[in-house]
Design an enzyme around this catalytic site. Structure first.
Site, PDB file in Angstrom:
ATOM      1  N   GLY A  23       0.824  -1.210   0.000  1.00  0.00           N
ATOM      2  CA  GLY A  23       0.000   0.000   0.000  1.00  0.00           C
ATOM      3  C   GLY A  23       0.855   1.255   0.000  1.00  0.00           C
ATOM      4  O   GLY A  23       0.559   2.224  -0.719  1.00  0.00           O
ATOM      5  N   GLU A  42       9.862   4.454   6.983  1.00  0.00           N
ATOM      6  CA  GLU A  42       9.847   2.984   7.069  1.00  0.00           C
ATOM      7  C   GLU A  42      10.704   2.535   8.248  1.00  0.00           C
ATOM      8  O   GLU A  42      11.883   2.888   8.346  1.00  0.00           O
ATOM      9  CB  GLU A  42      10.373   2.384   5.752  1.00  0.00           C
ATOM     10  CG  GLU A  42      10.677   0.891   5.791  1.00  0.00           C
ATOM     11  CD  GLU A  42       9.514   0.013   6.269  1.00  0.00           C
ATOM     12  OE1 GLU A  42       8.428   0.103   5.684  1.00  0.00           O
ATOM     13  OE2 GLU A  42       9.717  -0.746   7.245  1.00  0.00           O
ATOM     14  N   GLY A  93       6.551  -6.254   3.175  1.00  0.00           N
ATOM     15  CA  GLY A  93       6.518  -7.709   3.103  1.00  0.00           C
ATOM     16  C   GLY A  93       7.077  -8.264   1.803  1.00  0.00           C
ATOM     17  O   GLY A  93       7.294  -9.468   1.688  1.00  0.00           O
ATOM     18  N   ALA A  98       6.703 -14.634  -0.873  1.00  0.00           N
ATOM     19  CA  ALA A  98       7.019 -15.663  -1.854  1.00  0.00           C
ATOM     20  C   ALA A  98       6.803 -15.174  -3.282  1.00  0.00           C
ATOM     21  O   ALA A  98       7.188 -15.861  -4.228  1.00  0.00           O
ATOM     22  CB  ALA A  98       6.170 -16.891  -1.590  1.00  0.00           C
ATOM     23  N   VAL A 240       1.290  10.788  15.534  1.00  0.00           N
ATOM     24  CA  VAL A 240       0.731  11.610  14.460  1.00  0.00           C
ATOM     25  C   VAL A 240      -0.371  12.419  15.120  1.00  0.00           C
ATOM     26  O   VAL A 240      -1.283  11.835  15.718  1.00  0.00           O
ATOM     27  CB  VAL A 240       0.096  10.742  13.340  1.00  0.00           C
ATOM     28  CG1 VAL A 240      -0.543  11.628  12.272  1.00  0.00           C
ATOM     29  CG2 VAL A 240       1.125   9.802  12.719  1.00  0.00           C
ATOM     30  N   HIS A 480      -0.837 -13.988   6.414  1.00  0.00           N
ATOM     31  CA  HIS A 480      -1.793 -13.147   5.700  1.00  0.00           C
ATOM     32  C   HIS A 480      -2.785 -12.522   6.653  1.00  0.00           C
ATOM     33  O   HIS A 480      -3.978 -12.789   6.581  1.00  0.00           O
ATOM     34  CB  HIS A 480      -2.526 -13.977   4.639  1.00  0.00           C
ATOM     35  CG  HIS A 480      -1.613 -14.555   3.613  1.00  0.00           C
ATOM     36  ND1 HIS A 480      -1.827 -15.764   2.994  1.00  0.00           N
ATOM     37  CD2 HIS A 480      -0.456 -14.089   3.099  1.00  0.00           C
ATOM     38  CE1 HIS A 480      -0.845 -16.005   2.148  1.00  0.00           C
ATOM     39  NE2 HIS A 480      -0.001 -15.006   2.200  1.00  0.00           N
ATOM     40  N   GLY A 513      -3.064  -3.678   4.087  1.00  0.00           N
ATOM     41  CA  GLY A 513      -3.907  -4.855   4.308  1.00  0.00           C
ATOM     42  C   GLY A 513      -4.973  -4.657   5.368  1.00  0.00           C
ATOM     43  O   GLY A 513      -5.916  -5.449   5.447  1.00  0.00           O
TER      44      GLY A 513
END
Ligand SMILES: Cc1cc2nc3c(=O)[nH]c(=O)nc-3n(C[C@H](O)[C@H](O)[C@H](O)COP(=O)(O)OP(=O)(O)OC[C@H]3O[C@@H](n4cnc5c(N)ncnc54)[C@H](O)[C@@H]3O)c2cc1C
Ligand code: SF4
Length: 561
Positions: A23, A42, A93, A98, A240, A480, A513
């Site tokens: 994202g 990051e 990620g 994978a 924030v 996930h 996600g």
């Protein structure tokens, strides 16, 4: 109220993006293309083929626990209901993933809290197309011995027609070509980096040391930095808050960071921006927003925060074949899959040869009811196996050669099941609040997949295996984790609206996600990317580009990708 982000030199940046995963990377590139000044903050490190760990035994370069001196790109978080595996790096990620990128079935848009909020089935296909083009998705051309074993087992069980090669974000040569080649940028008309084709070493989840996996630092982030996006690695956001004068953030935000890899992260840095994009992943954004709501930095965040966390109803099992003549670690990390039934999907997964550390979490598969009876059954099975076949059983449990001798089966179900996360004090440490899981347990075992693993073991002369935490603590593992800031039509049903705008605040978005509002039943990164592409398509170009309100219009910097 939504305010068009203005060119305002009194802010350090127009947009601050928190997190550089799927994202975050999409947001950074698309916002830069629209003419905004963007910073990406990051927490993880930058990785290159030179500093990636050779195997998973290089724990300090694989695992992320900076307080313990472990500064890798892979993390595991343990909760009462679930163990969550996730990435932490420049590129999020994508460094440890994978590279399997699948579209979910259409029906997911008619489930969960996003149903009816947009014309998903007509809108999403074009964003999936863009995401696939940007991430360089192809059908896998390298089938390794583990994939062929999956095919054999599915044929034997009469579901061979559902066997498929995964779609992967990996640069591969034509089928049968195994000698890797380095080529000039094959994806972005020469504007991207040179790349090398895949050699089928199976190492994708340890980070590709050959430059063949299409990680975000080689596509979205690479292009974003070329457009002037400033990416600050090892920078963790801890606060924030709206700038003085506006409770809803319409006057901008102040973002506070610390150095994530410092042993004592005490030095703080602040920067100001007009708009914020939270892209710290399902777990990361949920935890950060809880913290900020609790300390009154962002008190208006919806009470739906932390609700509807989904684990893709996942279970990790496998088969180990001690002394296997074939090296099961060869291929790409997830090369193929099958559908056991309409809801249940199994993928063939592997770690590269020598990366045997995960074997410490693997044990003999045991059925039965969760809890003490399953633990008892597991102990009985283990003791009798050791008594009857001591050598064979020990060879199943020793780490050495685990990756070469194992096929991991990643089982996912598109069934509706979720848990909640809360921000609470815990009995064992009441001095501060923690993220804790609540709700109905997601089943640890999927009976159909256990049976499948046992059949595969019988065919291959191996033994079916499962994860120790699933047996001992009845806790499933998932790579996930989704949800936590799901979409709704108001703050009463979600944290963001269908354009990813946070309820209660201006110019604040969530793009990761955490906004996924239904169980996808497939690996989620393509969907997260496509959703972020859609979210960014609603943000108008900068006034610097459109010319409105700031004098002379400037040429768009957009390059066509
Ligand atoms: C071993 C493994 C294999 C996987 N394989 C696949 C696969 O094949 N296909 C697939 O679709 N998915 C796969 N996944 C899942 C995939 O990695 C995630 O779904 C995906 O990365 C989530 O994207 P995201 O944008 O939500 O966040 P992420 O990609 O997780 O990025 C979030 C980033 O935010 C950073 N961050 C968090 N908090 C802060 C903070 N406070 N300040 C600054 N930065 C912060 C994190 O360090 C991280 O880099 C795999 C995951 C694992 C662990
Ligand atoms: S199989 Fe090896 S070379 Fe190919 S993408 Fe994965 S790590 Fe890179």
């Amino acid at each position: 109220m939504e305010v068009r982000p203005a060119e305002n030199k009194s802010f350090d940046y127009d947009f601050v993006v928190i997190g550089s995963g799927f994202g975050g990377s999409v947001s950074a590139l698309r916002l830069a293309e629209k003419g905004y000044r963007v910073a990406v903050l990051e927490m993880g490190r930058r990785w290159t083929p030179e500093n990636l760990p050779p195997t998973s035994w290089s724990i300090h370069r694989w695992f992320w626990r900076p307080q313990l001196g472990l500064r890798g790109f892979f993390n595991m978080r343990f909760f009462r209901h679930v163990t969550i595996l996730h990435g932490c790096a420049v590129g999020g990620g994508s460094i440890t993933y994978a590279g399997t990128l699948l579209r979910p079935p259409q029906k997911v848009w008619t489930m969960g809290s996003w149903q009816g909020l947009a014309a998903w089935s007509t809108e999403m296909p074009r964003h999936y197309d863009t995401a696939e083009r940007m991430l360089g998705v192809i059908e896998n051309r390298i089938l390794g011995p583990a994939d062929l074993l999956l095919k054999k087992a599915s044929d034997a069980l009469g579901i061979g027609d559902t066997f498929y090669r995964t779609n992967v974000a990996i640069l591969q040569d034509a089928e049968g070509e195994t000698a890797p080649r380095t080529v000039p940028d094959p994806f972005f008309g020469g504007r991207g980096p040179a790349r090398t084709t895949c050699n089928g070493c199976g190492g994708c989840m340890m980070g590709c040391r050959h430059g063949a996996k299409n990680t975000l630092d080689l596509n979205y982030l690479y292009l974003a930095e070329r457009l002037g996006v400033q990416l600050f690695a090892e920078t963790k956001v801890i606060d924030v808050r709206p700038l003085a004068g506006s409770a809803d953030g319409s006057a901008g935000y102040e973002v506070t960071t610390v150095r994530s890899t410092a042993l004592l992260p005490t030095v703080r840095r602040t920067l100001t921006c007009r708009s914020v994009v939270f892209a710290a992943s399902s777990l990361g954004t949920t935890e950060l927003l809880f913290r900020l709501k609790d300390k009154s930095s962002l008190p208006r965040i919806s009470r739906q925060l932390g609700r509807h966390i989904r684990t893709n109803s996942e279970s990790l099992i496998g088969v180990r074949i001690p002394g296997s003549a074939q090296d099961l670690s060869k291929g790409v990390a997830i090369g193929s899959g099958v559908y056991i039934d309409e809801l249940t999907h199994v993928e063939a997964v592997r770690y590269p040869s020598g990366s045997d550390a995960m074997s410490l979490l693997s044990t003999i598969l045991t059925g039965g009811r969760p809890g003490q009876s399953r633990i008892g059954l597991w102990l009985r099975n283990l003791v009798s196996a050791l008594a009857l076949h001591p050598l064979k059983t020990l060879r199943l449990l020793v780490p050495s050669r685990w990756a070469r001798e194992s096929i991991i089966l990643l089982c996912m179900q598109a069934a509706e099941a979720h848990i909640d996360m809360k921000w609470e004090r815990v009995l064992w440490w009441p001095f501060r609040k923690f993220l804790v899981s609540r709700g109905q347990k997601v089943p640890t075992f999927i009976p159909q997949t256990n049976e499948f693993a046992q059949q595969m073991a019988a065919i291959s002369g191996g033994t079916a295996m499962s994860m120790l935490p699933e047996i001992l603590f009845d806790v499933p593992g998932t790579a996930h984790c989704l949800g936590g800031c799901v979409m709704g039509d108001s703050a009463e049903s979600g944290v963001v609206d269908a354009q990813h705008r946070v309820f209660g605040y201006a110019n604040m978005y969530v793009c990761d996600g955490s906004v996924v509002s239904a169980n996808l039943g497939v690996n989620p990164s393509l969907t997260i990317t496509a959703l972020a592409e859609r979210a960014m398509s609603f943000i108008p170009p900068s006034l610097r580009i459109s010319g409105a309100g700031c004098g002379r219009a400037r040429e768009p910097v957009k390059e066509e990708y």
